[in-house]
Design a protein around this motif. Structure first.
Motif, short mmCIF file in Angstrom:
data_model
loop_
_atom_site.label_atom_id
_atom_site.label_comp_id
_atom_site.label_asym_id
_atom_site.label_seq_id
_atom_site.Cartn_x
_atom_site.Cartn_y
_atom_site.Cartn_z
N ASN A 1 21.18 -12.55 -16.61
CA ASN A 1 22.18 -11.52 -16.45
C ASN A 1 22.23 -10.69 -17.74
O ASN A 1 22.17 -11.22 -18.84
CB ASN A 1 23.52 -12.22 -16.19
CG ASN A 1 24.66 -11.29 -15.92
OD1 ASN A 1 24.88 -10.36 -16.67
ND2 ASN A 1 25.40 -11.56 -14.88
N SER B 1 24.74 -8.89 -18.85
CA SER B 1 26.09 -8.70 -19.36
C SER B 1 26.14 -9.09 -20.83
O SER B 1 25.42 -10.01 -21.25
CB SER B 1 27.08 -9.57 -18.58
OG SER B 1 27.05 -9.24 -17.22
N HIS C 1 28.11 -10.82 -22.51
CA HIS C 1 28.54 -12.19 -22.77
C HIS C 1 27.60 -13.24 -22.17
O HIS C 1 27.79 -14.43 -22.36
CB HIS C 1 29.96 -12.40 -22.24
CG HIS C 1 30.10 -12.17 -20.76
ND1 HIS C 1 29.93 -10.92 -20.20
CD2 HIS C 1 30.35 -13.01 -19.74
CE1 HIS C 1 30.10 -11.02 -18.89
NE2 HIS C 1 30.34 -12.28 -18.59
N ASP D 1 30.76 -10.66 -13.85
CA ASP D 1 31.19 -9.30 -14.14
C ASP D 1 32.23 -8.91 -13.11
O ASP D 1 31.96 -8.86 -11.93
CB ASP D 1 30.01 -8.32 -14.07
CG ASP D 1 29.09 -8.48 -15.25
OD1 ASP D 1 29.60 -8.57 -16.38
OD2 ASP D 1 27.87 -8.53 -15.03
N SER D 2 33.42 -8.69 -13.60
CA SER D 2 34.51 -8.21 -12.75
C SER D 2 35.22 -7.13 -13.55
O SER D 2 34.57 -6.44 -14.32
CB SER D 2 35.42 -9.38 -12.37
OG SER D 2 35.90 -10.02 -13.53
N PRO E 1 34.97 -9.24 -18.47
CA PRO E 1 33.91 -10.24 -18.51
C PRO E 1 34.47 -11.66 -18.44
O PRO E 1 35.49 -11.96 -19.06
CB PRO E 1 33.21 -9.98 -19.84
CG PRO E 1 34.17 -9.18 -20.64
CD PRO E 1 35.07 -8.47 -19.70
N GLU E 2 33.81 -12.49 -17.67
CA GLU E 2 34.18 -13.89 -17.53
C GLU E 2 32.91 -14.72 -17.44
O GLU E 2 31.82 -14.19 -17.24
CB GLU E 2 35.00 -14.12 -16.25
CG GLU E 2 36.32 -13.41 -16.21
CD GLU E 2 37.04 -13.63 -14.90
OE1 GLU E 2 38.27 -13.77 -14.95
OE2 GLU E 2 36.39 -13.66 -13.83
N ASP F 1 36.97 -16.21 -20.74
CA ASP F 1 37.16 -14.76 -20.77
C ASP F 1 37.43 -14.40 -22.23
O ASP F 1 37.40 -15.28 -23.09
CB ASP F 1 38.25 -14.27 -19.80
CG ASP F 1 39.65 -14.74 -20.16
OD1 ASP F 1 39.92 -15.10 -21.33
OD2 ASP F 1 40.49 -14.75 -19.26
N VAL G 1 30.86 -7.01 -26.07
CA VAL G 1 31.85 -7.21 -25.00
C VAL G 1 32.98 -6.19 -25.16
O VAL G 1 33.38 -5.54 -24.19
CB VAL G 1 32.41 -8.65 -25.02
CG1 VAL G 1 33.66 -8.77 -24.16
CG2 VAL G 1 31.34 -9.63 -24.55
N SER H 1 31.86 -2.82 -24.05
CA SER H 1 31.77 -2.70 -22.59
C SER H 1 33.14 -2.57 -21.95
O SER H 1 33.30 -1.88 -20.95
CB SER H 1 31.02 -3.91 -21.99
OG SER H 1 31.81 -5.07 -22.01
#
Length: 132
Positions: free
Chosen positions: A2, A4, A6, A31-32, A35-36, A63, A124, A127
């Protein structure tokens, strides 16, 4: 992997559990709106106390505010008292007694920080601002 910002941190945590002979059932950066990430240990995981403490399994959920231990059955969460980007090996050391034996979490705050935390944290945060 991924892409992302994170994802590398969540992967480093999953790898730390694997090195400790507690390989997660699965893990993923999510990804929502924010970030989680999740490190999941299933109900049949051999290294986790699935008999009395975590019969449905357990998750570590991350998170930007930090980590929580979440009971899969009732979704109740317990804060892990640490830096949001705690060193992955320190995180394993901190939560292992809880996951394996059901022992309580330490009351002390763990201040260890992952060696790449500053870089990932900046990415992060960038983003989050780009998505605002």
């Amino acid at each position: 992997m991924n892409d992302s910002p994170h994802a590398s941190y969540i992967e480093a945590v999953a790898n730390a559990f694997t090195r400790a002979n507690m390989e997660p059932t699965f893990w993923e950066p999510l990804d929502s709106d924010a970030p989680e990430g999740v490190i999941h240990f299933g109900s049949d995981h051999p290294a986790i106390d699935t008999y009395s403490s975590w019969p449905g399994g357990v998750e570590l959920v991350w998170d930007v505010g930090g980590w929580q231990v979440v009971d899969v059955d009732d979704r109740s969460g317990m804060e892990i008292r640490s830096d949001s980007y705690i060193d992955p090996d320190a995180l394993v050391t901190l939560v292992r007694p809880l996951l394996v034996d059901g022992d309580p979490m330490p009351r002390e705050w763990d201040t260890s920080r992952w060696e790449h935390a500053d870089t990932v944290e900046k990415a992060v945060n960038a983003s989050l601002h780009d998505g605002a």
